[in-house]
Design an enzyme around this catalytic site. Structure first.
Site, PDB file in Angstrom:
ATOM      1  N   ASN A 160       0.804  -1.226   0.000  1.00 21.31           N
ATOM      2  CA  ASN A 160       0.000   0.000   0.000  1.00 21.31           C
ATOM      3  C   ASN A 160       0.838   1.278   0.000  1.00 21.31           C
ATOM      4  O   ASN A 160       0.614   2.187  -0.786  1.00 21.31           O
ATOM      5  CB  ASN A 160      -0.999  -0.017   1.156  1.00 21.31           C
ATOM      6  CG  ASN A 160      -0.341  -0.228   2.497  1.00 21.31           C
ATOM      7  OD1 ASN A 160       0.813  -0.655   2.607  1.00 21.31           O
ATOM      8  ND2 ASN A 160      -1.072   0.069   3.563  1.00 21.31           N
ATOM      9  N   GLU A 258       3.959  -4.252  12.489  1.00 20.52           N
ATOM     10  CA  GLU A 258       2.859  -3.284  12.375  1.00 20.52           C
ATOM     11  C   GLU A 258       1.789  -3.932  11.522  1.00 20.52           C
ATOM     12  O   GLU A 258       2.019  -4.207  10.334  1.00 20.52           O
ATOM     13  CB  GLU A 258       3.282  -1.957  11.774  1.00 20.52           C
ATOM     14  CG  GLU A 258       2.097  -1.008  11.742  1.00 20.52           C
ATOM     15  CD  GLU A 258       2.441   0.407  11.349  1.00 20.52           C
ATOM     16  OE1 GLU A 258       1.499   1.157  11.034  1.00 20.52           O
ATOM     17  OE2 GLU A 258       3.614   0.750  11.358  1.00 20.52           O
ATOM     18  N   CYS A 292      -3.472   1.417   6.703  1.00 27.22           N
ATOM     19  CA  CYS A 292      -3.792   0.822   8.000  1.00 27.22           C
ATOM     20  C   CYS A 292      -4.445   1.831   8.935  1.00 27.22           C
ATOM     21  O   CYS A 292      -5.135   1.454   9.877  1.00 27.22           O
ATOM     22  CB  CYS A 292      -2.539   0.240   8.650  1.00 27.22           C
ATOM     23  SG  CYS A 292      -1.253   1.448   8.997  1.00 27.22           S
TER      24      CYS A 292
END
Length: 481
Positions: A160, A258, A292
């Site tokens: 992303n 993460e 996210c």
């Protein structure tokens, strides 16, 4: 070879169909096409690393690392400054390619390149910072703790924001004296890997210190298992992160993860509706929601729900979807067909659970037009799932079920810090609607916010990782111990 205006920086990486180990080496495994999501055009043919090639890279990195760690700090810092200069000179080329490969808008590609340059300068700065602590000692004795590099750090990065999410681990790990084996997502092998390789190649990083090996899950597992790798930095889905942690944990490796999030935006009854709608749209649809930190759940007070919904639906219908990298649309497509189908599945699940579809969906390729906004009235399971796509879900906060201690923005701003409230876990009311209760805390919310993110730290708490002995963000890990 130096960067010049006649030879694009990325040309060598795009045309070689190779892996990077300091040189460009042919892979023994498959070569897969990298598709531009907005056009369906093949951008390059990407060599896929096998577990055996990962093992060779890890051994090579372990052999190259000691000499790099022994190099003087100013000499190492100069490599990062040169890499930043190379990125700045090739800014337009890099930004456009990142936008094309990720399906993002040009401004998104520009943002990634700017942040990568900042991260390189920060890595250079790390080398002028203390690398240890003087500990309490008795007279005549000196006790100190010195940070040492791990040796080899493995980095696995997502599609992303591939350049930023790779560089923020690669640069500090190298600065700490480690070698790095980087496995970018094979959908974005240049933005997440080979671009970084070209920057450091041009900057004069010694060979063998950085390896870039796109690959599938077996390559990632091999990286996590390899005995030469002492630390893994992973950014990606929660499901994949669990597997990384399990494999690395069995081998007692340090792990920095993460993973996915489910981020709620709370809009109270005294909010500025135009500002709230603008913030909700930006939070939910930036880079098609494939972030996210994207707004995945909107909790809005019952008294303003209808008006706010209308405003957000207007914004959704006004957004065009297409080739955003070329400035032809406001939003680009999702990364691939599988992600698009997942979005549609969650929409359908939400509708079956009683939600309303406020903006319709027309599918073209990997695009949806307009982006969809779901009014998720019951507290249904789909509203709790993370969705990497354009899909904010709504839950109404009913006035009749609101806890008596629910704060307004005005009351929160005027209350003393010791009595201010922070949103806690969702509280299901008897009507089945998702609301939120409040618990006392000494951490105040921002005093000027009627629209705020659940779980976000107040400004005073936002930089608690700054100044840690590692000298780096807790997201990426420093690569030192």
């Amino acid at each position: 070879m130096s960067v010049s205006e006649t030879i694009p920086l990325l040309q060598r990486a795009i045309e070689s169909e190779c892996l990077f180990d300091g040189d460009w080496s042919k892979a023994s495994g498959a070569v897969l096409p990298v598709i531009e999501p907005a056009t369906g055009e093949t951008l390059m043919q990407c060599a896929m690393a096998s577990p055996a090639e990962v093992a060779v890279a890890c051994r090579s990195a372990a052999l190259a690392q000691p000499a790099w760690a022994a190099l003087g700090p100013r000499q190492r810092a100069e490599v990062f400054r040169k890499a930043a200069d190379v990125a700045q000179r090739s800014f337009a080329e890099l930004a456009l390619y990142v936008a094309r490969e990720t399906g993002g808008a040009l401004y998104k590609g520009e943002h990634e390149v700017r942040e990568a340059i900042v991260l390189l300068h920060q890595a250079a700065g790390l080398l002028s910072q203390p690398h240890g602590l003087v500990l309490p000692s008795e007279a005549g004795r000196l006790s100190y703790a010195r940070r040492q590099p791990h040796g080899v750090v493995g980095v696995i990065s997502p599609f992303n924001f591939p350049l930023v999410l790779s560089m923020r681990s690669v640069a500090p790990a190298l600065a700490a004296g480690n070698a790095v084996v980087l496995k970018p997502d094979p959908q974005t092998p240049v933005s997440g890997g080979f671009l970084i390789a070209r920057l450091f190649e041009e900057a004069g990083l010694p060979k063998g210190l950085l390896h870039v090996l796109p690959g599938a899950a077996p390559a990632g597992e091999a990286l996590c298992r390899d005995a030469n790798v002492r630390m893994i930095a992973f950014t990606g889905s929660t499901a994949a992160g669990r597997k990384v942690a399990e494999v690395a944990g069995r081998h007692l490796k340090k792990v920095a993860l993460e993973l996915g999030g489910k981020n709620a935006l709370i809009i109270l009854e005294d909010a500025d509706l135009d500002l709230a709608a603008s913030n909700a749209a930006w939070g939910a649809w930036l880079h098609q929601g494939q972030i996210c930190m994207a707004t995945g759940l909107i909790l809005v007070h019952e008294s303003i729900a209808a008006s706010l919904t209308r405003k957000l639906v207007e914004k959704a219908r006004a957004l065009s979807v297409g080739n955003a990298a070329r400035g032809e649309a406001a939003l680009g497509p999702l990364i691939n067909e599988r992600q698009l189908q997942r979005v549609h599945a969650i929409v359908n699940d939400s509708l079956q659970a009683g939600a309303r579809l406020e903006a319709g969906v027309n599918t073209t390729g990997c695009s949806t037009n307009p982006p969809c906004s779901v009014a998720c009235v019951p507290a249904c399971a789909p509203s709790r799932k993370r969705c990497s796509g354009r899909l904010p879900r709504w839950s109404v906060l009913p006035q009749t079920s609101k806890p008596s201690n629910w704060p307004t923005a005005a009351s929160t701003a005027s209350a003393p810090p010791s009595s201010r409230r922070r949103l806690a876990a969702p509280w299901p009311s008897a009507s089945g609607l998702t609301v939120a209760c409040c618990t006392s805390t000494t951490r105040p919310w921002p005093t000027n916010a009627s629209t705020r993110s659940a779980g976000a730290a107040p400004p005073a708490m936002a930089a608690t990782s700054v100044g840690r002995p590692t000298g780096t963000s807790t997201h990426s890990g420093s690569g030192s111990r």
